[in-house]
Write an enzyme that holds these catalytic residues in place. Structure first.
Site, PDB file in Angstrom:
ATOM      1  N   TYR A  54      -1.981  -1.308  -6.406  1.00 22.73           N
ATOM      2  CA  TYR A  54      -2.942  -0.695  -5.475  1.00 22.73           C
ATOM      3  C   TYR A  54      -2.433   0.669  -5.056  1.00 22.73           C
ATOM      4  O   TYR A  54      -1.274   0.797  -4.648  1.00 22.73           O
ATOM      5  CB  TYR A  54      -3.120  -1.577  -4.237  1.00 22.73           C
ATOM      6  CG  TYR A  54      -4.442  -2.313  -4.247  1.00 22.73           C
ATOM      7  CD1 TYR A  54      -5.633  -1.607  -4.430  1.00 22.73           C
ATOM      8  CD2 TYR A  54      -4.505  -3.682  -4.053  1.00 22.73           C
ATOM      9  CE1 TYR A  54      -6.845  -2.267  -4.450  1.00 22.73           C
ATOM     10  CE2 TYR A  54      -5.721  -4.347  -4.079  1.00 22.73           C
ATOM     11  CZ  TYR A  54      -6.896  -3.630  -4.271  1.00 22.73           C
ATOM     12  OH  TYR A  54      -8.095  -4.267  -4.290  1.00 22.73           O
ATOM     13  N   GLU A  56      -4.464   3.231  -3.039  1.00 20.73           N
ATOM     14  CA  GLU A  56      -5.449   4.009  -2.278  1.00 20.73           C
ATOM     15  C   GLU A  56      -4.827   5.289  -1.754  1.00 20.73           C
ATOM     16  O   GLU A  56      -3.703   5.283  -1.238  1.00 20.73           O
ATOM     17  CB  GLU A  56      -5.982   3.208  -1.085  1.00 20.73           C
ATOM     18  CG  GLU A  56      -7.010   2.187  -1.471  1.00 20.73           C
ATOM     19  CD  GLU A  56      -6.433   0.803  -1.509  1.00 20.73           C
ATOM     20  OE1 GLU A  56      -5.242   0.689  -1.863  1.00 20.73           O
ATOM     21  OE2 GLU A  56      -7.166  -0.141  -1.177  1.00 20.73           O
ATOM     22  N   ASP A 201     -23.220  18.298 -15.117  1.00 24.35           N
ATOM     23  CA  ASP A 201     -22.720  17.025 -15.645  1.00 24.35           C
ATOM     24  C   ASP A 201     -22.496  17.222 -17.146  1.00 24.35           C
ATOM     25  O   ASP A 201     -23.454  17.318 -17.919  1.00 24.35           O
ATOM     26  CB  ASP A 201     -23.788  15.949 -15.371  1.00 24.35           C
ATOM     27  CG  ASP A 201     -23.427  14.595 -15.961  1.00 24.35           C
ATOM     28  OD1 ASP A 201     -22.496  14.519 -16.797  1.00 24.35           O
ATOM     29  OD2 ASP A 201     -24.095  13.607 -15.604  1.00 24.35           O
ATOM     30  N   THR A 228     -17.847  12.017 -17.771  1.00 21.33           N
ATOM     31  CA  THR A 228     -17.155  10.790 -18.136  1.00 21.33           C
ATOM     32  C   THR A 228     -15.964  11.214 -18.996  1.00 21.33           C
ATOM     33  O   THR A 228     -15.876  12.372 -19.423  1.00 21.33           O
ATOM     34  CB  THR A 228     -18.042   9.848 -18.970  1.00 21.33           C
ATOM     35  OG1 THR A 228     -18.523  10.575 -20.093  1.00 21.33           O
ATOM     36  CG2 THR A 228     -19.213   9.318 -18.166  1.00 21.33           C
ATOM     37  N   LYS A 231     -16.602   9.823 -23.869  1.00 20.17           N
ATOM     38  CA  LYS A 231     -17.557  10.191 -24.928  1.00 20.17           C
ATOM     39  C   LYS A 231     -16.839  11.140 -25.892  1.00 20.17           C
ATOM     40  O   LYS A 231     -15.888  10.729 -26.543  1.00 20.17           O
ATOM     41  CB  LYS A 231     -18.815  10.783 -24.290  1.00 20.17           C
ATOM     42  CG  LYS A 231     -19.544   9.775 -23.379  1.00 20.17           C
ATOM     43  CD  LYS A 231     -20.848  10.312 -22.854  1.00 20.17           C
ATOM     44  CE  LYS A 231     -21.625   9.270 -22.078  1.00 20.17           C
ATOM     45  NZ  LYS A 231     -21.396   9.309 -20.629  1.00 20.17           N
ATOM     46  N   ARG A 237     -12.928   4.527 -20.683  1.00 18.09           N
ATOM     47  CA  ARG A 237     -14.164   4.620 -19.896  1.00 18.09           C
ATOM     48  C   ARG A 237     -13.802   5.033 -18.484  1.00 18.09           C
ATOM     49  O   ARG A 237     -12.954   4.411 -17.846  1.00 18.09           O
ATOM     50  CB  ARG A 237     -14.875   3.265 -19.830  1.00 18.09           C
ATOM     51  CG  ARG A 237     -15.153   2.633 -21.161  1.00 18.09           C
ATOM     52  CD  ARG A 237     -16.173   1.536 -21.045  1.00 18.09           C
ATOM     53  NE  ARG A 237     -17.484   2.131 -20.953  1.00 18.09           N
ATOM     54  CZ  ARG A 237     -18.134   2.666 -21.990  1.00 18.09           C
ATOM     55  NH1 ARG A 237     -17.605   2.672 -23.193  1.00 18.09           N
ATOM     56  NH2 ARG A 237     -19.322   3.198 -21.836  1.00 18.09           N
TER      57      ARG A 237
HETATM   58  N1  DSN Z   1     -25.149   5.651 -21.214  1.00 19.11           N
HETATM   59  C1  DSN Z   1     -24.793   7.033 -21.382  1.00 19.11           C
HETATM   60  C2  DSN Z   1     -25.385   7.609 -22.625  1.00 19.11           C
HETATM   61  O1  DSN Z   1     -25.501   6.870 -23.570  1.00 19.11           O
HETATM   62  O2  DSN Z   1     -25.707   8.772 -22.671  1.00 19.11           O
HETATM   63  C3  DSN Z   1     -25.120   7.858 -20.211  1.00 19.11           C
HETATM   64  O3  DSN Z   1     -24.788   7.183 -19.062  1.00 19.11           O
END
Ligand code: DSN
Length: 422
Positions: A54, A56, A201, A228, A231, A237
């Site tokens: 933990y 925090e 974003d 994120t 990707k 993730r």
């Molecule tokens: N689920 C993601 C995508 O496939 O673009 C976005 O959150």
């Protein structure tokens, strides 16, 4: 010792699911543009002892003891993220891209304030203000769209008009299903004209930015980037929030993430983010990012020659949104299921001003980040696109479909998912 030895001994049911997924990923072709394969090093970090802890707070300021190693790992992740994106500040604790966006709204807005974001049906994301999300109960979202889906150019004049009318506190760029580059300067200028923060974003293109294959929005003056990490950036993730230069904004974002929105950070994931950011700093990542674009272009060419309409007329990034219903008379859902059967995974997707519903839209969305990680170059991607069209055009020919499945399997086995990229 193999990766799953302990699970295999202890829990056969979970082991079977993991083993099945291993085979699916090795033998099938992953074209969902938001997915990728991570290195073994990233997986080891994510499976590490840090899941026990933990933490925090933030490095140097925690609510629990025993933080010498968590502080070291989080500081590494922060410093690497800052360097990769040219940011003055980074928050690496956001559990996901959605949390990164929500925390940014919480940091910069008061309840009832307005955000100007891209319409979901024109490529935006749920967390950019779709009515099904709870954030729309707290903040007011107004939208901009593309002027012409066949060029994907945003209607910047209309955007400015809406901005002047609704006086948003955030002008939000970024997308989930959009295949062209945005005019970053116009977004920042519109935000400045109405006294709004400019936020982008970059979840889909973070790896392309980090690898220098596309423009960096911070070079145009955006205040904040959310993302994120899993990707094109090829990490675990998770979420990431970068602030270009304002310490005040960065402090508000940190407070919004913890304690505003989340409790204990996932230190094992933060360690995996640090490892992935380290990989993205390696010279080979630049080649990877550029190859993603080349591969997408190779697929685009086949679809163009095959007479399939693509939103924006094609792609300038890693993804293609194809109107398979309009061009081939096949609904998106049927195309997704059919291609899954031949070993190609992608997703059905609404296209701008879709004549069909969201559960069975007109389009399919596919992209090259994961295929490029496997080592595919333009030749393989061209062949994949040809096989996709062949399957779509011969959807009742079982013999042809099983030959395509076999060719995909052979291709995938020839290019096993690598363990390491550096
Ligand atoms: N689920 C993601 C995508 O496939 O673009 C976005 O959150």
């Amino acid at each position: 010792m193999n990766f799953y030895d302990s699970i295999k001994k202890q829990d056969k049911e979970v082991f079977d699911a993991l083993a099945g997924e291993e085979v699916r990923e090795q033998e099938g072709l992953e074209l969902i543009p938001s997915e990728n394969y991570v290195s073994r090093a990233v997986r080891e970090a994510q499976g590490s002892v840090l899941t026990n802890k933990y933490s925090e707070g933030y490095p140097g300021k925690r609510y629990y003891g025993g933080q010498e190693f968590t502080d070291a790992v989080e500081t590494l992740a922060i410093e690497r993220a800052k360097k990769l994106f040219g940011a003055a500040f980074a928050n690496v604790q956001a559990h996901s891209g959605s949390n990164a966006n929500i925390a940014t709204y919480m940091a910069l807005l008061n309840p009832g304030d307005t955000v100007l974001g891209m319409d979901l049906s024109h490529g935006g994301h749920l967390t950019h203000g779709h009515p099904v999300t709870y954030i729309t109960k707290f903040f007011n979202f107004v939208r901009y769209k593309m002027k012409d889906p066949d060029t994907s150019e945003i209607d910047y004049e209309e955007m400015l008009r809406v901005a002047k009318e609704h006086k948003p506190k955030i002008v939000l760029a970024g997308f989930s299903a959009y295949s062209r580059e945005l005019d970053y300067q116009k977004f920042v200028d519109i935000a400045r004209q109405v006294g709004a923060y400019s936020v982008i974003d970059v979840a889909h293109i973070a790896g392309l930015i980090a690898g220098g294959a596309v423009k960096n929005p911070f070079d145009y003056g955006f205040d904040v980037m959310t993302s994120t990490t899993h990707k094109t950036l090829r990490g675990p993730r998770g979420g990431l929030i970068l602030t270009r230069e304002s310490e005040d904004i960065a402090k508000r974002i940190n407070k919004a993430v913890f304690p505003g929105l989340q409790g204990g950070p996932m230190m094992h994931v933060i360690a995996a983010k640090a490892v992935a950011f380290g990989e993205a700093m390696h010279p080979s990542f630049k080649l990877y990012a550029v190859q993603i674009l080349k591969n997408a272009k190779a697929m685009e060419e086949v679809f163009r020659q095959g007479g399939v309409r693509m939103l924006g007329g094609g792609t300038s990034n890693h993804l293609i949104l194809a109107d398979v219903f309009g061009s081939l008379g096949i609904p998106g859902k049927e195309a997704e299921v059919l291609l899954d059967r031949v070993g190609i995974t992608l997703n059905k997707n609404a296209i701008a001003d879709d004549v069909r519903g969201p559960m069975d839209p007109s389009g399919i969305r596919f992209g090259t980040p994961a295929a490029t990680t496997r080592g595919f170059k333009e030749g393989e991607c061209k062949r994949i696109a040809e096989l996709m069209l062949e399957a779509l055009k011969n959807r009742t020919d079982e013999q042809k479909l099983s030959a395509i499945r076999e060719e995909i399997r052979t291709l995938c086995l020839k290019f096993p998912v690598p363990d390491s990229f550096v």
